[in-house]
Design an enzyme around this catalytic site. Sequence first.
Site, PDB file in Angstrom:
ATOM      1  N   ARG A  63       0.798  -1.194  -0.070  1.00  0.00           N
ATOM      2  CA  ARG A  63       0.004  -0.015  -0.154  1.00  0.00           C
ATOM      3  C   ARG A  63       0.903   1.342   0.052  1.00  0.00           C
ATOM      4  O   ARG A  63       1.840   1.591   0.845  1.00  0.00           O
ATOM      5  CB  ARG A  63      -1.011  -0.030   1.149  1.00  0.00           C
ATOM      6  CG  ARG A  63      -2.043  -1.037   1.137  1.00  0.00           C
ATOM      7  CD  ARG A  63      -3.071  -0.904   2.168  1.00  0.00           C
ATOM      8  NE  ARG A  63      -2.449  -0.904   3.538  1.00  0.00           N
ATOM      9  CZ  ARG A  63      -2.447  -2.404   4.119  1.00  0.00           C
ATOM     10  NH1 ARG A  63      -2.801  -3.247   3.654  1.00  0.00           N
ATOM     11  NH2 ARG A  63      -1.823  -2.523   5.656  1.00  0.00           N
ATOM     12  N   ASP A  65       1.155   5.809   0.318  1.00  0.00           N
ATOM     13  CA  ASP A  65       0.587   6.878   0.752  1.00  0.00           C
ATOM     14  C   ASP A  65      -0.028   7.594  -0.225  1.00  0.00           C
ATOM     15  O   ASP A  65       0.199   7.799  -1.384  1.00  0.00           O
ATOM     16  CB  ASP A  65       1.576   7.404   1.781  1.00  0.00           C
ATOM     17  CG  ASP A  65       1.599   6.861   3.007  1.00  0.00           C
ATOM     18  OD1 ASP A  65       0.825   5.826   3.472  1.00  0.00           O
ATOM     19  OD2 ASP A  65       2.613   7.063   3.490  1.00  0.00           O
ATOM     20  N   ARG A 210      10.160   7.634   3.875  1.00  0.00           N
ATOM     21  CA  ARG A 210      10.064   9.043   4.094  1.00  0.00           C
ATOM     22  C   ARG A 210      10.948   9.466   5.410  1.00  0.00           C
ATOM     23  O   ARG A 210      11.510  10.495   5.333  1.00  0.00           O
ATOM     24  CB  ARG A 210       8.615   9.527   3.958  1.00  0.00           C
ATOM     25  CG  ARG A 210       8.037   9.476   2.702  1.00  0.00           C
ATOM     26  CD  ARG A 210       6.622   9.539   2.681  1.00  0.00           C
ATOM     27  NE  ARG A 210       6.282  10.833   3.476  1.00  0.00           N
ATOM     28  CZ  ARG A 210       5.079  11.349   3.772  1.00  0.00           C
ATOM     29  NH1 ARG A 210       4.043  10.632   3.687  1.00  0.00           N
ATOM     30  NH2 ARG A 210       4.697  12.841   3.989  1.00  0.00           N
TER      31      ARG A 210
END
Length: 274
Positions: A63, A65, A210
């Site tokens: 998945r 973001d 990130r």
Amino acid sequence: MADRDAGGPAVAPGGRIALGIAYKGARYHGWQSQPDGRTVQDVLERALAEFAAQPVSTLCAGRTDAGVHALNQVVHFDAPVARDPFSWVRGTNRYLPDDVAVQWCREVETRFHARNSARGRRYRFVVLEAPVRPAIEAGVCGWVFRPLDGDAMRAAAAQLIGEHDFSSFRAAGCQALTPVKTMRSIEVARRGAYWRFDFDASAFLHHMVRNIVGCLVAVGSGRQRPDWMAEVLAARSRDAAAPTFPPEGLYFLGPYYDPAFALPEHTPAMDWLV
């Protein structure tokens, strides 16, 4: 590879299909389906349903973001109708928006699972180093205005290689069963004004890439020393790390599987990406 490499006999109803999907994440609220329908999974499943004339549910390899892009997201589903692989590619793309496209289609064994069968996953983060913000490449790359030290960032990245508890780089809402992952490689390279950070790991936690990039930029800009990265890792606390870097420059390059599945690991957009 691309559409031209998606030939083969028709997949019978009930046969398992794997698709490679590329998308820009800027207009979407991430991958996973949400009530507002503004996710990549939502638009893909609507397109598949239009093509197959009945509902189709997909499972993905990883998945992503909101704002994160993908070049080879892999999904699987069980075919509700008989279609050849070439038709699944072109037929589904007919109903997709211009920032989402099926890249390839393969029939796979029923034991194949897009997420659980993956042996690893790869991400790339592209960051512009320049005194002014991006314009042409706005939304598709990160940005720093301070000069970065590549050797310092590579020294910091080396401390993350191997199996570790990556809790310091984990978002508060992460649903992973364990924070222990194996980082196989991190490469830091520069081409002109652009930095490229490549990550290869067994799996990734929510916001893990990130958060690592935020720490690497802190080191590269001189705000932290390279061995600070080991301290952050050892702390096992999100409070020890740098702020989460914005998502615009993050690309999911895709998963990789046992060669026996014979699934593509490269798409044409990978030749475009810095």
